[in-house]
Design a protein around this motif. Sequence first.
Motif, mmCIF file in Angstrom:
data_model
loop_
_atom_site.group_PDB
_atom_site.id
_atom_site.type_symbol
_atom_site.label_atom_id
_atom_site.label_comp_id
_atom_site.label_asym_id
_atom_site.label_seq_id
_atom_site.Cartn_x
_atom_site.Cartn_y
_atom_site.Cartn_z
ATOM 1 N N LEU A 108 0.945 -1.226 -0.013
ATOM 2 C CA LEU A 108 0.052 -0.197 -0.095
ATOM 3 C C LEU A 108 0.772 1.311 0.102
ATOM 4 N N LYS A 109 1.738 1.386 1.038
ATOM 5 C CA LYS A 109 2.570 2.662 1.021
ATOM 6 C C LYS A 109 3.533 3.066 -0.299
ATOM 7 N N PRO A 110 4.186 2.041 -0.704
ATOM 8 C CA PRO A 110 5.150 2.315 -1.798
ATOM 9 C C PRO A 110 4.160 2.430 -3.170
ATOM 10 N N LEU A 111 3.190 1.524 -3.221
ATOM 11 C CA LEU A 111 2.792 1.795 -4.414
ATOM 12 C C LEU A 111 1.470 2.809 -4.638
ATOM 13 N N ARG A 112 0.788 3.149 -3.478
ATOM 14 C CA ARG A 112 -0.187 4.222 -3.755
ATOM 15 C C ARG A 112 0.084 5.422 -4.507
ATOM 16 N N PRO A 113 1.286 5.957 -4.246
ATOM 17 C CA PRO A 113 1.474 7.084 -4.918
ATOM 18 C C PRO A 113 1.753 6.937 -6.458
ATOM 19 N N VAL A 114 2.380 5.812 -6.772
ATOM 20 C CA VAL A 114 2.320 5.436 -8.366
ATOM 21 C C VAL A 114 0.869 5.431 -8.952
ATOM 22 N N PHE A 115 0.014 4.820 -8.170
ATOM 23 C CA PHE A 115 -1.318 4.593 -8.771
ATOM 24 C C PHE A 115 -2.185 5.903 -8.859
ATOM 25 N N ASN A 116 -1.846 6.870 -7.738
ATOM 26 C CA ASN A 116 -2.603 7.898 -7.715
ATOM 27 C C ASN A 116 -2.061 8.952 -8.993
ATOM 28 N N GLU A 117 -0.731 9.034 -8.932
ATOM 29 C CA GLU A 117 -0.223 9.945 -10.071
ATOM 30 C C GLU A 117 -0.692 9.601 -11.291
ATOM 31 N N HIS A 118 -0.698 8.145 -11.647
ATOM 32 C CA HIS A 118 -1.284 7.582 -12.828
ATOM 33 C C HIS A 118 -2.780 7.961 -13.278
ATOM 34 N N VAL A 119 -3.730 8.123 -12.025
ATOM 35 C CA VAL A 119 -5.067 8.566 -12.076
ATOM 36 C C VAL A 119 -4.954 10.070 -12.621
ATOM 37 N N ASP A 120 -4.216 10.709 -11.744
ATOM 38 C CA ASP A 120 -4.073 12.160 -12.198
ATOM 39 C C ASP A 120 -3.695 12.653 -13.392
ATOM 40 N N LEU A 121 -2.823 11.997 -13.922
ATOM 41 C CA LEU A 121 -2.255 12.235 -15.287
ATOM 42 C C LEU A 121 -3.594 11.683 -16.226
ATOM 43 N N ALA A 122 -4.349 10.582 -15.966
ATOM 44 C CA ALA A 122 -5.329 10.342 -16.908
ATOM 45 C C ALA A 122 -6.349 11.444 -16.708
ATOM 46 N N ARG A 123 -6.743 12.146 -15.588
ATOM 47 C CA ARG A 123 -7.709 13.033 -15.437
ATOM 48 C C ARG A 123 -7.239 14.251 -16.284
ATOM 49 N N ARG A 124 -6.077 14.615 -16.234
ATOM 50 C CA ARG A 124 -5.661 15.649 -17.336
ATOM 51 C C ARG A 124 -5.695 15.421 -18.617
ATOM 52 N N LEU A 125 -5.447 14.130 -19.095
ATOM 53 C CA LEU A 125 -5.660 13.889 -20.478
ATOM 54 C C LEU A 125 -7.015 13.954 -20.900
ATOM 55 N N ALA A 126 -8.183 13.904 -19.936
ATOM 56 C CA ALA A 126 -9.481 14.054 -20.400
ATOM 57 C C ALA A 126 -10.165 13.130 -21.476
ATOM 58 N N ASP A 127 -9.290 11.862 -21.488
ATOM 59 C CA ASP A 127 -10.087 10.896 -22.206
ATOM 60 C C ASP A 127 -10.640 9.795 -21.272
ATOM 61 N N LYS A 128 -12.178 9.689 -21.643
ATOM 62 C CA LYS A 128 -12.949 8.751 -20.884
ATOM 63 C C LYS A 128 -12.436 7.290 -20.563
ATOM 64 N N GLU A 129 -12.048 6.842 -21.508
ATOM 65 C CA GLU A 129 -11.548 5.492 -21.761
ATOM 66 C C GLU A 129 -10.435 5.138 -20.917
#
Length: 418
Positions: free
Chosen positions: A363-384
């Motif tokens: 949880l601790k080491p991987l959470r930031p990695v997954f969080n950043e990936h979601v943040d980047l995807a939100r910036r991209l604004a592609d639904k899929e």
Amino acid sequence: MDHSEKVDQDAVLRARTMLLGSGRLELGRQVEAYRVLSAVSPLTYLPKLAEALLSYGYAQETGDVPEIQLARRAEAVAAARAIDDKDPKKTDLLVRTLDAYRYELSLLGRRAEGFALCEEMADAGTSGFALGQVQSPLYGHGPLVVALAEEGRYREAAEWCEQMVRSEHGQEPAEPSFWDMVEWVAALDASGRHEAAVEVLAKLVDDTRAGCAEDGTALAILTWELVHQATLLDGVGRRTEAVAARQEALALLTELDLTGERKSWSNIHSWWSTLFAMSGRSAEPVPSASAPGPSFGAALHHWSPDIKQAYFGSMSSLEERVEELREAARTDPGRYLPELVAVHRRLTIRSAVHRENRSHLILKPLRPVFNEHVDLARRLADKEILARALTDRSMFLLAAHQYGEAYDDFVEVCELLN
């Protein structure tokens, strides 16, 4: 033939005395004794020599000298090959010594030789079954399936997977294992037989669903399977069924959020990370004999060691590329953000698979990695792409037992895709 005429009888006497002595004899001395005695009594001592050499290859003092390990593996194979064909232990010993030798060759990058040993293991299993020494004609074929997939020979790998499933699990009440079925699904999908992959996965999901009904497997495993099933169904245009699979997964996440698993389970991280790695196969280079790659769908510990080294060794270069793209995307997101998201996901998958055996520490080491990936995807604004990033994080949070957060992410996934 009178073997005793060719052997120093004093050496034979010393070897017998050594083995009869009190106390446990160290492996090196056992090997010395069995080498001598196998020349005069091969029926009795060749199997013992092969077994001792197999263990001797793991001796700690050889850790930094691969040539010694390789020599011991080669000698073990030679001994196993020389065992009388009627010995009931021959097939098992031969396959195990060949597999250990193949492993060492792979570490040294000698894949062609290792592949030949995989073929020999498969042949040994078929012959051993005919002799009644093993229970399946597909005994020893597992490494060959992995080697074929690592070289991009997916159709052949899928054919062997099918035979293995039907041969080893065709008798009721036995059911195909998760690992056999997932490896088959992966090979079918990679070979372009997408509909066939969907049908095989549907059988696995049905079996896992039945297991959950009897508290025989984890709800998390069924959830991961359903999510992967939805992705494959979307890929073949079966959208209504994909929506239904996601809704079933959401219902399971609802139960997990409310009450947790119905019973306690040990480490099931490998089930998640294997499916997660499979989901990223299409973003990786297509493997070939000259440029092999991972056998996605096979358990990580079955990957050839050189493939594992290359796969995880590429993490540093991916990290560098992600950093470059982060900087570039700040000033020109339209041009660089799509590639940043794609490369970041490849890195995220590697990070997750790398921690496969540390489920209580993910949880601790991987959470930031997954969080950043979601943040980047939100910036991209592609639904899929956003739905995929949220799905990835939801399934990670499920693996980390963060059921409420996993549910929240997947609710958003369903709103985006359903």
